[in-house]
Design an enzyme around this catalytic site. Structure first.
Site, short mmCIF file in Angstrom:
data_model
loop_
_atom_site.label_atom_id
_atom_site.label_comp_id
_atom_site.label_asym_id
_atom_site.label_seq_id
_atom_site.Cartn_x
_atom_site.Cartn_y
_atom_site.Cartn_z
N LYS A 224 22.71 39.55 2.57
CA LYS A 224 21.54 38.68 2.44
C LYS A 224 21.89 37.31 1.86
CE LYS A 224 17.95 42.11 2.78
NZ LYS A 224 16.78 42.79 2.17
N ARG A 264 21.24 50.35 1.45
CA ARG A 264 21.10 50.11 2.89
C ARG A 264 22.07 49.00 3.27
NH1 ARG A 264 18.26 46.70 6.37
NH2 ARG A 264 17.33 47.68 8.22
#
Length: 289
Positions: A224, A264
């Protein structure tokens, strides 16, 4: 750990932090740019992730990257259902990443064992009753609105306190709608309506999130933007998403140490190693020679 539609089941658990591998059946993912858009390629990718150490595989057919617009229901179903069905038939523990109740319902019927809704049941009023009826575990993420304008919602006086309060509201709505509390996982929504400093604060407060929400915690930090900012340093250019996997594995180790239920990730092997090392530190006698 098998289940069928309508059968109540508990949350899958392992003897350590689990690793959830990501399969994006989309042409516009920020991470992999459509590499697994073809169903056959997506199934192979899911099987490869399991071979590399994934405990479960999260299949999604709609990009939720910042600025993304939604695909229609028929297209999302076309992308997701064949992949979920094939992976489930191969014995993979599958979660479906969707904000649509219809996709969740049909995915569970096809063999999905978990519903991962980034909206926490807020985008589709039917989601909570559908998941309650299906009897599968439910991931409730912190969410303030659709991806197209979520960056405008990244305003906090106390990010951890506000995320906890808003997640408590989503948890209460899910339980009131019939989902058993022991089948709910919370996700602080790193990168969703948050700036880098918000994400890093939430990472630092993972133990607090877990304790105050009193629920299993999913950490989804893989590749991210905030990791890109960290790696870039002052004034530098963030590396491409695919060059953030070592940083992702570092987050996986931190999450495992904080007691997260799962992480995740897009690339599994390093994170699978990281969570196993953390688990080993909790039982060093088990490795005595």
């Amino acid at each position: 750990m098998s289940l069928s539609h309508g059968q109540v089941t508990g949350l899958p658990r392992w003897d350590r932090c689990a690793v959830m591998g990501v399969v994006n059946v989309t042409p516009d993912s920020f991470s992999d740019g459509g590499r697994w858009f073809d169903a056959e390629a997506a199934v192979k990718r899911g099987l490869d992730l399991v071979a590399e150490g994934a405990d479960l595989v999260d299949v999604g057919g709609e990009s939720t990257r910042p600025g993304a617009t939604r695909v229609d229901e028929a297209e999302e179903l076309r992308r997701v259902i064949p992949v979920v069905r094939e992976l489930a038939e191969r014995g993979v523990v599958v979660s479906v990443d969707t904000m649509r109740a219809s996709v969740a319902e049909q995915s569970v019927a096809a063999g999905a064992r978990l519903v991962n809704d980034v909206s926490g049941g807020r985008a589709d009023a039917r989601m909570v009753p559908v998941v309650a009826d299906a009897g599968v575990p439910f991931v409730v993420m912190h969410w303030r609105g659709q991806s197209v304008d979520m960056n405008d919602r990244a305003v906090y006086a106390d990010v951890t306190g506000e995320v906890i309060a808003e997640l408590r509201d989503s948890l209460a709505r899910a339980v009131a709608g019939g989902i058993a509390a022991d089948r709910i996982v919370v996700d602080p929504g790193l990168g969703f309506a948050k700036r880098a400093e918000h994400d890093l604060t939430l990472m630092a407060d993972m133990a607090r999130l877990r304790a105050e929400l009193d629920a299993p915690l999913l950490i989804a930090a893989s590749r991210k933007r905030f990791l890109g900012r960290v790696l870039a340093g002052p004034g530098g250019a963030p590396p491409p998403a695919r060059d953030r996997d070592a940083a992702t594995a570092a987050v996986s180790a931190l999450a495992a140490a904080a007691g997260a239920w799962a992480v995740r990730v897009h690339e599994v092997r390093a994170s699978a190693d990281a969570v196993r090392v953390v688990a080993a530190t909790r039982d060093p006698e088990g490795f005595a020679s």
